[in-house]
Design a protein around this motif. Structure first.
Motif, mmCIF file in Angstrom:
data_model
loop_
_atom_site.group_PDB
_atom_site.id
_atom_site.type_symbol
_atom_site.label_atom_id
_atom_site.label_comp_id
_atom_site.label_asym_id
_atom_site.label_seq_id
_atom_site.Cartn_x
_atom_site.Cartn_y
_atom_site.Cartn_z
ATOM 1 N N TYR A 29 -24.724 -52.924 -51.265
ATOM 2 C CA TYR A 29 -23.521 -53.006 -50.433
ATOM 3 C C TYR A 29 -23.828 -52.822 -48.955
ATOM 4 C CZ TYR A 29 -20.400 -53.541 -54.332
ATOM 5 O OH TYR A 29 -19.754 -54.056 -55.422
ATOM 6 N N SER A 30 -24.822 -51.992 -48.664
ATOM 7 C CA SER A 30 -25.170 -51.844 -47.252
ATOM 8 C C SER A 30 -26.624 -51.445 -47.124
ATOM 9 C CB SER A 30 -24.278 -50.784 -46.595
ATOM 10 O OG SER A 30 -24.561 -49.522 -47.147
ATOM 11 N N GLY A 31 -27.174 -51.722 -45.922
ATOM 12 C CA GLY A 31 -28.539 -51.326 -45.621
ATOM 13 C C GLY A 31 -29.584 -52.249 -46.204
ATOM 14 N N ARG A 32 -30.768 -51.694 -46.332
ATOM 15 C CA ARG A 32 -31.908 -52.469 -46.759
ATOM 16 C C ARG A 32 -32.816 -51.521 -47.526
ATOM 17 N NH1 ARG A 32 -36.097 -56.132 -44.079
ATOM 18 N NH2 ARG A 32 -38.004 -55.052 -44.638
ATOM 19 N N ILE A 33 -33.472 -52.023 -48.556
ATOM 20 C CA ILE A 33 -34.331 -51.134 -49.328
ATOM 21 C C ILE A 33 -35.607 -51.874 -49.728
ATOM 22 C CG2 ILE A 33 -33.287 -51.663 -51.582
ATOM 23 C CD1 ILE A 33 -34.081 -48.125 -50.691
ATOM 24 N N GLU A 34 -36.712 -51.122 -49.696
ATOM 25 C CA GLU A 34 -37.991 -51.734 -50.042
ATOM 26 C C GLU A 34 -38.511 -51.198 -51.364
ATOM 27 O OE1 GLU A 34 -40.350 -51.027 -46.560
ATOM 28 O OE2 GLU A 34 -38.840 -52.139 -45.419
ATOM 29 N N THR A 35 -39.366 -51.959 -51.992
ATOM 30 C CA THR A 35 -39.963 -51.476 -53.242
ATOM 31 C C THR A 35 -40.773 -50.230 -52.937
ATOM 32 O OG1 THR A 35 -41.808 -52.930 -52.867
ATOM 33 C CG2 THR A 35 -40.142 -53.701 -54.391
ATOM 34 N N GLY A 36 -40.825 -49.339 -53.901
ATOM 35 C CA GLY A 36 -41.614 -48.125 -53.724
ATOM 36 C C GLY A 36 -40.859 -46.993 -53.054
ATOM 37 N N THR A 37 -39.655 -47.298 -52.495
ATOM 38 C CA THR A 37 -38.895 -46.237 -51.828
ATOM 39 C C THR A 37 -38.150 -45.412 -52.869
ATOM 40 O OG1 THR A 37 -38.151 -48.153 -50.570
ATOM 41 C CG2 THR A 37 -37.584 -46.012 -49.683
ATOM 42 N N ALA A 38 -37.895 -44.150 -52.503
ATOM 43 C CA ALA A 38 -37.091 -43.320 -53.390
ATOM 44 C C ALA A 38 -35.621 -43.544 -53.084
ATOM 45 C CB ALA A 38 -37.444 -41.860 -53.200
ATOM 46 N N VAL A 39 -34.810 -43.590 -54.127
ATOM 47 C CA VAL A 39 -33.357 -43.669 -53.935
ATOM 48 C C VAL A 39 -32.738 -42.467 -54.621
ATOM 49 C CG1 VAL A 39 -33.245 -46.172 -53.737
ATOM 50 C CG2 VAL A 39 -33.059 -45.117 -55.996
ATOM 51 N N PHE A 40 -31.547 -42.106 -54.168
ATOM 52 C CA PHE A 40 -30.862 -40.946 -54.718
ATOM 53 C C PHE A 40 -29.624 -41.420 -55.459
ATOM 54 C CE2 PHE A 40 -27.497 -37.701 -54.099
ATOM 55 C CZ PHE A 40 -28.063 -36.678 -54.849
ATOM 56 N N SER A 41 -29.351 -40.841 -56.614
ATOM 57 C CA SER A 41 -28.115 -41.167 -57.315
ATOM 58 C C SER A 41 -27.230 -39.934 -57.409
ATOM 59 C CB SER A 41 -28.408 -41.695 -58.721
ATOM 60 O OG SER A 41 -27.181 -41.823 -59.399
ATOM 61 N N PRO A 42 -26.109 -39.940 -56.683
ATOM 62 C CA PRO A 42 -25.217 -38.780 -56.719
ATOM 63 C C PRO A 42 -24.635 -38.550 -58.111
ATOM 64 C CG PRO A 42 -24.605 -40.300 -54.960
ATOM 65 C CD PRO A 42 -25.598 -41.000 -55.806
ATOM 66 N N ASN A 43 -24.564 -39.605 -58.940
ATOM 67 C CA ASN A 43 -23.984 -39.444 -60.273
ATOM 68 C C ASN A 43 -24.806 -38.504 -61.138
ATOM 69 O OD1 ASN A 43 -23.660 -42.381 -59.216
ATOM 70 N ND2 ASN A 43 -21.840 -41.998 -60.460
ATOM 71 N N SER A 44 -26.142 -38.631 -61.025
ATOM 72 C CA SER A 44 -27.003 -37.789 -61.850
ATOM 73 C C SER A 44 -27.625 -36.672 -61.023
ATOM 74 C CB SER A 44 -28.114 -38.639 -62.460
ATOM 75 O OG SER A 44 -28.860 -39.239 -61.411
ATOM 76 N N GLY A 45 -27.502 -36.788 -59.699
ATOM 77 C CA GLY A 45 -28.147 -35.824 -58.820
ATOM 78 C C GLY A 45 -29.656 -35.999 -58.775
ATOM 79 N N LYS A 46 -30.125 -37.152 -59.286
ATOM 80 C CA LYS A 46 -31.573 -37.361 -59.362
ATOM 81 C C LYS A 46 -32.072 -38.338 -58.304
ATOM 82 C CE LYS A 46 -32.971 -35.409 -63.449
ATOM 83 N NZ LYS A 46 -31.841 -35.276 -64.380
ATOM 84 N N ARG A 47 -33.328 -38.124 -57.976
ATOM 85 C CA ARG A 47 -34.033 -38.990 -57.068
ATOM 86 C C ARG A 47 -34.980 -39.824 -57.909
ATOM 87 N NH1 ARG A 47 -38.378 -37.464 -53.695
ATOM 88 N NH2 ARG A 47 -38.042 -38.478 -51.696
ATOM 89 N N GLU A 48 -35.067 -41.127 -57.619
ATOM 90 C CA GLU A 48 -35.985 -41.948 -58.397
ATOM 91 C C GLU A 48 -36.657 -42.950 -57.475
ATOM 92 O OE1 GLU A 48 -34.861 -43.279 -62.470
ATOM 93 O OE2 GLU A 48 -32.875 -43.327 -61.557
#
Ligand code: GDP
Length: 685
Positions: free
Chosen positions: A331-350
């Motif tokens: 929906y917004s921004g830009r993301i590269e492979t290998g970057t960590a993303v955060f999911s507020p639903n699970s509270g986990k970083r992946e």
């Protein structure tokens, strides 16, 4: 018409239609023409590219919602595969949620059919701008103007033809573009090559004038400047028409209508052009709303590369070759492979492993994606359907995707006891892909229970289990998921007091129950004044009440559409506890429900049957025996269309019955509509 910036050239769209209208064929021709498929398959031969799962091919229906990318004239068109069969409500809902525009495919003979109506309303709910493609113009009885009439009448929309057909039925050979005022004609053997452009043929000149005038009038109605010109009879340019038509389509004030024949690949080129011309880019739709994960405030996210990254996972599939694939929309921004993303639903970083863009026949690895894109991620283990993934430094929660509760269930047993674990694992995987599929192990009877949205839905899932995991033994008969509700109001007390020696228990509440409107679910209101029950125990009461709603007083089915108000109670300084108030809440709720005229609810399905006229009597007679409520019967030529409401319990095995009643010449579709009270005579039995 290539665009300057990337996001403006993206079209995230879905083809939506009643089953058999030709959605699969249209999608496939579109993918072919966009240069991505080397060989045209056909649904009838079972080689369609989008239908890549075996049982879809056998049944000729599409049930997955993968996204496929096609490139056309500088546009990147992401096609989100929506299912034709409404048993797969979840798939429709989820795809509507992430696409920006829709192409609604109609059968030029049948016009608006029940499922197109359902999906149209869903699209309305999500505010999806759309264009219509009236398919099968080569069929006997094809009629563009009648189809447009039925779009107006049955869908309450404002359709406007921007093409008219050249030739009829067998001789259908192309269209006249009303905006460009030129004909696009194809050779007799089909339209894989670009059409020949030419002047409007003599044979359709009268029709052309009438339809073009109507188009200009309708477009002018949406734009003051054009209206002034129109009234002054000043010329209006193509560019002005296009601009106003695009604007009106995006605002959903007009729905452009095109026509063609997917089977013969006639007029698919202009359809692709229209997708770019009239459907929205991610920058044209309202900004997505999200909750700031830290402050809880509502914020928006802009479809710009330099905004913080936020995306929504809308589909998870397990691919036999690459493993877990999580499809998401940026929906917004830009993301590269290998970057960590955060999911507020699970509270986990992946960590995002690889990013894969799916084309019809190949996968393309990309090293980054930006706002508007739809891709699949390999390597996400936790994020599931409906979860947000985002930049950890600016965490937001996008609205999740809601799925309806299942209405039907079936018990399945493993082939051997040793297969039980494999069965559960396989089911867990399937229910991850399809959130309307629920799996539960029933300890009491030692059975695995699979629940879903309809008989066909479960049948297909069981098929997949058998085929892919070979762990299924016997399958029980389907059971209806009844519910309970109340018709009256009642007040009741729950007292849980144990005060014999040592630390006691003390919880005491008074509650009132009242019915809510159908579909409202469960509501709880706290009306305790003056601290009759301390604040800390209110959630305990709610929890106890909620638990009691899990099993109604009549037959132990879940209770729905009830409002519970906590009105009074007492407590004890030492003996009151969370547990004591839970028990009291539950006791009170059970007592109140018993007194509030409890009723049994059953799922009612909407059914549409298309049958040759000669079998109409038999079809209606059979429906009568199934407690069906006939809504209307419509005749077209020798084809009769019957629409009715039928209790799910009476619809089991309908496909077989219909086949034998009509020598296999009728077709039907069925979908869940709502819950309704079971008649007393039946409930008693
Ligand atoms: P879906 O269920 O909406 O995906 O429809 P399909 O693409 O599977 O098509 C249903 C049937 O209609 C198939 O037998 C197709 O070959 C046929 N069909 C699709 N498009 C056309 C068309 O333009 N003309 C004719 N005559 N038949 C078509």
């Amino acid at each position: 018409m290539p665009h300057n910036s990337a996001v403006e050239s993206i079209r995230n769209i879905g083809f939506i239609a009643h089953i058999d209208a030709g959605k699969t064929t249209v999608t496939e021709r579109v993918l072919f023409l966009a240069g991505r498929i080397y060989k045209v398959g056909g649904v009838d031969e079972g080689t369609t590219v989008m239908d890549w799962m075996a049982q879809e091919r056998e049944r000729g229906i599409t049930i997955t919602s993968a996204a496929t990318t096609a490139d056309w004239n500088g546009y990147t068109i992401n096609i989100i595969d929506t299912p034709g069969h409404v048993d797969f409500t979840a798939e429709v809902e989820r795809s509507l949620r992430i696409l920006d525009g829709g192409v609604v495919v109609f059968d030029a003979v049948a016009g608006v059919q029940s499922q197109s109506e359902t999906v149209w309303r869903q699209a309305d709910r999500y505010g999806v701008p759309r264009i219509c493609f009236v398919n099968k113009m080569d069929r006997i009885g094809a009629d563009l103007s009648r189809t447009i009439d039925s779009i107006t009448r049955r869908l309450g929309a404002n359709p406007v033809a921007i093409q008219i057909p050249v030739g009829q039925e067998h001789s259908f050979r192309g269209v006249v573009d009303l905006v460009e005022e030129k004909a696009l004609l194809y050779p007799e053997d089909g339209g894989l090559e670009a059409p020949t452009e030419g002047p409007v043929p003599e044979e359709v000149i009268g029709e052309f004038r009438a339809y073009r005038d109507l188009m200009i009038e309708k477009v002018a109605e949406t734009d003051d400047d054009l209206m002034a010109k129109y009234l002054d009879e000043e010329p209006i340019s193509k560019e002005e028409i296009k601009r106003a038509l695009r604007k009106a389509t995006l605002e959903y004030r007009l729905v452009p209508v095109l026509c063609g024949s997917a089977l013969r690949t006639l007029a698919i080129h202009p359809l692709l052009d229209a997708i770019g011309e009239y459907l929205p880019s991610p920058a044209d739709v309202p900004l997505v709303e999200a909750k700031d994960f830290k402050t809880g405030e509502t914020v928006t996210r802009e479809p710009r590369e330099d905004a913080p990254f936020a995306g929504l996972v809308f589909k998870v599939v397990t691919d036999p070759f690459i493993g877990r694939l999580a499809y998401f929309r940026v929906y917004s921004g830009r993301i590269e492979t290998g970057t960590a993303v955060f999911s507020p639903n699970s509270g986990k970083r992946e960590r995002l492993g690889r990013l894969v863009r799916m084309h019809a026949e190949r996968r393309e690895e990309v090293d980054h994606v930006s706002a508007g894109a739809i891709v699949a991620a390999v390597g996400l283990k936790v994020a599931s359907t409906g979860d947000t993934i985002c930049d950890e430094r600016a965490p937001v929660l996008l609205e999740t995707i809601n799925f309806p509760e299942p209405v039907i269930s079936v018990a399945i047993e493993p082939k051997t006891r040793a297969d039980q674990d494999r069965l559960m694992e396989a089911l867990a995987r399937l229910s991850e892909e399809d959130p309307t599929l629920k799996v539960k192990y029933d300890d009491e009877v030692g059975q695995t229970i699979l629940s879903g949205m309809g008989e066909l839905h479960l049948e297909i899932m069981v098929d997949r289990m058998k085929r892919e995991f070979r762990a299924v033994g016997t399958v029980g008969t389907p059971k209806v998921a009844y519910r309970e509700a109340i018709k009256g109001t009642a007040k009741a007390e729950g007292r849980f007091v144990r005060q014999t020696g040592g630390h006691g228990q003390y919880g005491h509440v008074w509650i009132e129950v009242e019915p809510l409107e159908s579909g409202a679910g469960f509501e709880f209101e706290d009306k305790i004044r003056g601290g009759a029950i301390p604040k800390e125990f209110i959630p305990s009461v709610r929890k106890g009440v909620k638990e009691a709603m899990g099993a109604g007083p009549l037959s132990g089915y879940p209770v729905v559409d009830v409002k519970v108000t906590l009105v009074d109670g007492t407590y004890h300084d030492v003996d009151s506890s969370d547990m004591a108030f839970q028990v009291a809440g539950s006791m009170a709720a059970k007592a109140a429900l018993r007194k509030a005229k409890p009723i049994l609810l059953e799922p009612i399905m909407k059914i549409e049957i298309v049958t040759p006229g000669e079998f109409l009597g038999d079809v209606l007679g059979d429906l009568g025996r199934r407690r069906a409520n006939i809504r209307n019967i419509e005749g077209q030529a020798d084809i009769q269309v019957v629409r009715a409401m039928i209790p799910l319990a009476e619809s089991f095995g309908y496909a077989g019955t219909l086949r034998s009643l009509t020598q296999g010449r009728a077709a039907h579709s069925i979908e869940f509509d709502r819950y309704h009270e079971v008649p007393a005579s039946i409930a008693a039995a």
